[in-house]
Design a protein around this motif. Structure first.
Motif, PDB file in Angstrom:
ATOM      1  N   GLY A  51       0.743  -1.330  -0.087  1.00 31.32           N
ATOM      2  CA  GLY A  51      -0.010   0.041  -0.124  1.00 31.32           C
ATOM      3  C   GLY A  51       0.848   1.244  -0.079  1.00 31.32           C
ATOM      4  N   PRO A  52       0.244   2.474   0.103  1.00 24.71           N
ATOM      5  CA  PRO A  52       0.991   3.653   0.172  1.00 24.71           C
ATOM      6  C   PRO A  52       1.626   4.031   1.380  1.00 24.71           C
ATOM      7  CG  PRO A  52      -1.420   4.060   0.223  1.00 24.71           C
ATOM      8  CD  PRO A  52      -1.278   2.636  -0.002  1.00 24.71           C
ATOM      9  N   ILE A  53       2.665   4.616   1.205  1.00 25.48           N
ATOM     10  CA  ILE A  53       3.591   4.897   2.502  1.00 25.48           C
ATOM     11  C   ILE A  53       3.427   6.579   2.434  1.00 25.48           C
ATOM     12  CG2 ILE A  53       5.758   5.431   3.350  1.00 25.48           C
ATOM     13  CD1 ILE A  53       6.691   2.522   2.457  1.00 25.48           C
ATOM     14  N   ASP A  54       3.327   7.181   1.431  1.00 31.22           N
ATOM     15  CA  ASP A  54       3.046   8.401   0.978  1.00 31.22           C
ATOM     16  C   ASP A  54       2.853   8.916  -0.076  1.00 31.22           C
ATOM     17  OD1 ASP A  54       5.445   8.866  -0.459  1.00 31.22           O
ATOM     18  OD2 ASP A  54       6.704   9.829   1.059  1.00 31.22           O
ATOM     19  N   ALA A  55       2.494  10.017  -0.742  1.00 28.76           N
ATOM     20  CA  ALA A  55       1.931  10.574  -1.999  1.00 28.76           C
ATOM     21  C   ALA A  55       2.766   9.521  -3.229  1.00 28.76           C
ATOM     22  CB  ALA A  55       1.831  11.870  -2.300  1.00 28.76           C
ATOM     23  N   ASP A  56       4.188   9.566  -3.096  1.00 32.90           N
ATOM     24  CA  ASP A  56       5.136   9.133  -3.958  1.00 32.90           C
ATOM     25  C   ASP A  56       5.595   7.552  -3.944  1.00 32.90           C
ATOM     26  OD1 ASP A  56       5.570  11.822  -4.871  1.00 32.90           O
ATOM     27  OD2 ASP A  56       6.718  12.107  -3.333  1.00 32.90           O
ATOM     28  N   THR A  57       5.413   7.113  -2.468  1.00 40.68           N
ATOM     29  CA  THR A  57       6.324   5.743  -2.243  1.00 40.68           C
ATOM     30  C   THR A  57       5.180   4.885  -1.971  1.00 40.68           C
ATOM     31  OG1 THR A  57       7.582   7.389  -1.384  1.00 40.68           O
ATOM     32  CG2 THR A  57       8.036   4.991  -1.016  1.00 40.68           C
ATOM     33  N   GLN A  58       5.005   3.706  -2.690  1.00 41.30           N
ATOM     34  CA  GLN A  58       4.381   2.833  -2.250  1.00 41.30           C
ATOM     35  C   GLN A  58       5.106   1.321  -2.276  1.00 41.30           C
ATOM     36  OE1 GLN A  58       0.723   2.266  -4.545  1.00 41.30           O
ATOM     37  NE2 GLN A  58       1.523   4.194  -5.919  1.00 41.30           N
ATOM     38  N   VAL A  59       4.431   0.199  -1.605  1.00 39.42           N
ATOM     39  CA  VAL A  59       5.181  -0.892  -1.663  1.00 39.42           C
ATOM     40  C   VAL A  59       3.842  -2.066  -2.170  1.00 39.42           C
ATOM     41  CG1 VAL A  59       6.706  -0.662   0.055  1.00 39.42           C
ATOM     42  CG2 VAL A  59       4.600  -1.188   0.916  1.00 39.42           C
ATOM     43  N   GLY A  60       4.634  -3.132  -2.545  1.00 45.14           N
ATOM     44  CA  GLY A  60       3.797  -4.466  -2.731  1.00 45.14           C
ATOM     45  C   GLY A  60       4.124  -5.273  -1.978  1.00 45.14           C
ATOM     46  N   TYR A  61       3.638  -6.298  -2.203  1.00 40.63           N
ATOM     47  CA  TYR A  61       3.811  -7.743  -1.280  1.00 40.63           C
ATOM     48  C   TYR A  61       5.205  -7.920  -1.492  1.00 40.63           C
ATOM     49  CZ  TYR A  61       3.426 -12.284   0.622  1.00 40.63           C
ATOM     50  OH  TYR A  61       3.655 -13.715   1.213  1.00 40.63           O
ATOM     51  N   GLN A  62       5.815  -7.964  -2.159  1.00 46.49           N
ATOM     52  CA  GLN A  62       7.423  -8.434  -2.226  1.00 46.49           C
ATOM     53  C   GLN A  62       8.355  -7.430  -2.172  1.00 46.49           C
ATOM     54  OE1 GLN A  62       6.614  -9.871  -6.620  1.00 46.49           O
ATOM     55  NE2 GLN A  62       8.048 -11.562  -5.940  1.00 46.49           N
ATOM     56  N   SER A  63       7.887  -6.096  -1.895  1.00 47.75           N
ATOM     57  CA  SER A  63       9.027  -5.039  -1.729  1.00 47.75           C
ATOM     58  C   SER A  63       9.634  -5.159  -0.729  1.00 47.75           C
ATOM     59  CB  SER A  63       8.321  -3.778  -1.673  1.00 47.75           C
ATOM     60  OG  SER A  63       7.194  -3.714  -2.941  1.00 47.75           O
ATOM     61  N   TYR A  64       9.454  -5.719   0.584  1.00 43.47           N
ATOM     62  CA  TYR A  64      10.486  -5.707   1.669  1.00 43.47           C
ATOM     63  C   TYR A  64      11.497  -6.622   1.346  1.00 43.47           C
ATOM     64  CZ  TYR A  64      12.309  -6.777   6.202  1.00 43.47           C
ATOM     65  OH  TYR A  64      13.182  -7.228   7.169  1.00 43.47           O
ATOM     66  N   ASP A  65      11.314  -7.699   0.566  1.00 45.21           N
ATOM     67  CA  ASP A  65      12.544  -8.678   0.446  1.00 45.21           C
ATOM     68  C   ASP A  65      13.211  -8.211  -0.717  1.00 45.21           C
ATOM     69  OD1 ASP A  65      11.817 -10.397   2.227  1.00 45.21           O
ATOM     70  OD2 ASP A  65      10.366 -11.499   0.685  1.00 45.21           O
ATOM     71  N   ILE A  66      12.487  -7.248  -1.618  1.00 44.09           N
ATOM     72  CA  ILE A  66      13.333  -6.682  -2.740  1.00 44.09           C
ATOM     73  C   ILE A  66      14.216  -5.586  -2.268  1.00 44.09           C
ATOM     74  CG2 ILE A  66      13.194  -5.561  -5.005  1.00 44.09           C
ATOM     75  CD1 ILE A  66      10.311  -7.020  -5.306  1.00 44.09           C
ATOM     76  N   ALA A  67      13.804  -4.977  -1.245  1.00 47.65           N
ATOM     77  CA  ALA A  67      14.556  -3.541  -0.679  1.00 47.65           C
ATOM     78  C   ALA A  67      15.602  -4.292   0.002  1.00 47.65           C
ATOM     79  CB  ALA A  67      13.668  -3.034   0.441  1.00 47.65           C
ATOM     80  N   LEU A  68      15.423  -5.400   0.720  1.00 46.79           N
ATOM     81  CA  LEU A  68      16.845  -6.135   1.153  1.00 46.79           C
ATOM     82  C   LEU A  68      17.669  -6.438   0.062  1.00 46.79           C
ATOM     83  CD1 LEU A  68      15.322  -8.474   3.945  1.00 46.79           C
ATOM     84  CD2 LEU A  68      16.176  -6.212   4.142  1.00 46.79           C
ATOM     85  N   LEU A  69      17.098  -6.853  -0.866  1.00 48.77           N
ATOM     86  CA  LEU A  69      18.246  -7.386  -2.103  1.00 48.77           C
ATOM     87  C   LEU A  69      18.822  -6.247  -2.694  1.00 48.77           C
ATOM     88  CD1 LEU A  69      16.494  -9.906  -4.620  1.00 48.77           C
ATOM     89  CD2 LEU A  69      18.634 -10.142  -3.476  1.00 48.77           C
ATOM     90  N   ALA A  70      18.165  -4.750  -2.703  1.00 50.07           N
ATOM     91  CA  ALA A  70      18.713  -3.538  -3.122  1.00 50.07           C
ATOM     92  C   ALA A  70      19.915  -3.341  -2.094  1.00 50.07           C
ATOM     93  CB  ALA A  70      17.774  -2.409  -3.187  1.00 50.07           C
ATOM     94  N   ALA A  71      19.696  -3.387  -0.992  1.00 56.02           N
ATOM     95  CA  ALA A  71      20.618  -2.930   0.215  1.00 56.02           C
ATOM     96  C   ALA A  71      21.673  -3.890   0.151  1.00 56.02           C
ATOM     97  CB  ALA A  71      19.949  -2.879   1.537  1.00 56.02           C
ATOM     98  N   GLY A  72      21.459  -5.177  -0.440  1.00 57.11           N
ATOM     99  CA  GLY A  72      22.490  -6.368  -0.355  1.00 57.11           C
ATOM    100  C   GLY A  72      23.627  -5.960  -1.659  1.00 57.11           C
ATOM    101  N   ALA A  73      23.052  -5.325  -2.602  1.00 56.54           N
ATOM    102  CA  ALA A  73      23.873  -5.204  -3.826  1.00 56.54           C
ATOM    103  C   ALA A  73      25.062  -4.470  -3.503  1.00 56.54           C
ATOM    104  CB  ALA A  73      23.101  -4.416  -4.773  1.00 56.54           C
ATOM    105  N   GLY A  74      25.000  -3.098  -2.698  1.00 55.84           N
ATOM    106  CA  GLY A  74      26.066  -2.587  -2.458  1.00 55.84           C
ATOM    107  C   GLY A  74      27.298  -3.319  -1.316  1.00 55.84           C
ATOM    108  N   LEU A  75      26.500  -4.287  -0.423  1.00 46.27           N
ATOM    109  CA  LEU A  75      27.513  -5.072   0.306  1.00 46.27           C
ATOM    110  C   LEU A  75      28.284  -6.138  -0.426  1.00 46.27           C
ATOM    111  CD1 LEU A  75      24.987  -5.268   3.285  1.00 46.27           C
ATOM    112  CD2 LEU A  75      26.721  -3.360   2.902  1.00 46.27           C
ATOM    113  N   ASP A  76      27.563  -6.600  -1.442  1.00 49.08           N
ATOM    114  CA  ASP A  76      28.173  -7.717  -2.185  1.00 49.08           C
ATOM    115  C   ASP A  76      29.203  -6.948  -3.089  1.00 49.08           C
ATOM    116  OD1 ASP A  76      26.705  -9.510  -1.015  1.00 49.08           O
ATOM    117  OD2 ASP A  76      25.420  -9.792  -2.817  1.00 49.08           O
ATOM    118  N   ALA A  77      28.927  -5.856  -3.569  1.00 42.52           N
ATOM    119  CA  ALA A  77      29.874  -5.249  -4.654  1.00 42.52           C
ATOM    120  C   ALA A  77      31.387  -4.724  -3.561  1.00 42.52           C
ATOM    121  CB  ALA A  77      29.391  -3.863  -5.079  1.00 42.52           C
TER     122      ALA A  77
END
Ligand SMILES: [Zn+2]
Length: 344
Positions: free
Chosen positions: A75-101
């Motif tokens: 659902g929406p977090i604010d007017a610009d930002t929303q998440v879907g069912y998978q977004s939490y896991d995807i956000a962890l994958l996004a944060a992990g990219a820098g750490l893996d790099a």
């Protein structure tokens, strides 16, 4: 020279809703142009960041709330930002990219890295997800490096100010945050007089630029206002918030950069850190053709490719009055903190 390129098919599944500018198409156009680099690019698939790495930057209760919202279907977090069912896991994958790099560069697997992630990160503060960003990918990587004893230069070339990154490290002595951004523009932060607090005084460098500012002026401002501070900071690593929405074709902003300017910004920044110590993180960029071109330009710079002068936009005029005014305002703010501005 090789550039490690991290991206993951699951990034395409982060659902921002219909007609949202931060769409999966952005990564599709970037990955479609990578073949031109041949063996210069070594691709890798990131793994998720650990909970400990994320809560090193974000409040545990905030992380739990985002997870809960996603598990309930999003659902929406604010007017610009929303998440879907998978977004939490995807956000962890996004944060992990820098750490893996970082880990791969430390093992000598490449000369620099670019991570093409979604969602982006630089607006996310310790306890607020905003501006299309859930977790602050670049801050999570920087904090991990600081914990290893490194001194981290963050160069934020996105057209928007990275309010989250600034906020997280505002009093930190081992992170130097440098941002060029359009002003006025969302999120409204990033004044030149904001220079840091306590042990971080002098280690935030904001360069707000009026609409239509050229890349030449932005680069000259970086050199004039940030260069000596970066040199005396002696960074051991550099993380780049590689947002390409300052391109003149971008629908969300009004800056006047070309894709060549992103080559120049990246090449300029690379002089301050050793090889194998740079990771660029995709942030914004919403005109798909400009985004692809600009990403190619930044990766070319990471590869150390030299462009012939005739491939670059002819040098335009530099707004020296703007740069002088920004320098004076920053010096006045530093004197207010009893810090002698670096000499130029
Ligand atoms: Zn942006």
């Amino acid at each position: 020279m090789t550039v490690l390129f991290g991206t993951h098919p699951e990034y395409l599944e982060h659902d921002t809703g219909l007609y949202h500018p931060e769409s999966a198409s952005r990564l599709e156009v970037i990955t479609s142009v990578l073949d031109r680099f041949g063996d210069g690019i070594v691709r890798f698939q990131p793994t998720p960041a650990s909970a400990a790495a994320v809560t090193g930057v974000h409040n545990g209760s905030h992380v739990a709330e985002i997870r809960q919202l996603c598990l309930m279907g999003g659902g929406p977090i604010d007017a610009d930002t929303q998440v879907g069912y998978q977004s939490y896991d995807i956000a962890l994958l996004a944060a992990g990219a820098g750490l893996d790099a970082i880990a791969r560069l430390q093992r000598g697997e490449g000369d620099a890295a670019f991570v093409a992630v979604r969602p982006p990160g630089h607006h996310a503060t310790a306890d607020t997800s905003m501006g299309f960003c859930l977790f602050n990918n670049i801050a999570i990587a920087a904090k991990t490096l600081v914990d290893q004893g490194e001194r981290v230069l963050i160069v934020d070339i996105d057209a928007h100010h990275g309010n989250g990154t600034q906020d997280i490290f505002y009093g930190e002595q081992s992170v130097l945050y440098v941002s060029i951004h359009q002003h006025p523009l969302y999120p409204g932060t990033g004044r030149v007089s904001d220079v840091g607090v306590s042990r971080g005084v002098g280690l935030t460098i904001n360069i707000p630029l009026p609409p239509r500012t050229s890349g030449q002026t932005a680069l000259a401002a970086l050199e004039s206002i940030a260069s000596s501070s970066i040199t005396s900071f002696e960074p051991t690593w550099m993380l780049i918030s590689a947002g390409f929405d300052g391109h003149r074709a971008d629908p969300l902003t009004d800056l006047g950069y070309s894709s060549d300017d992103f080559f120049n910004f990246t090449r300029w920044a690379l002089q301050y850190v050793p090889k194998q110590r740079t990771v660029a993180f995709l942030e914004g960029g919403y005109d798909l053709a400009a985004l692809a071109e600009s990403t190619v330009a930044a990766i070319e710079a990471l590869l150390g490719a030299s462009r012939k002068p005739d491939q670059l936009v002819p040098a335009g005029s530099v707004d020296k009055d703007l740069i002088a005014a920004l320098s004076r305002m920053r010096s006045a703010a530093l004197r207010h903190h009893d810090i002698d501005p670096p000499s130029h």
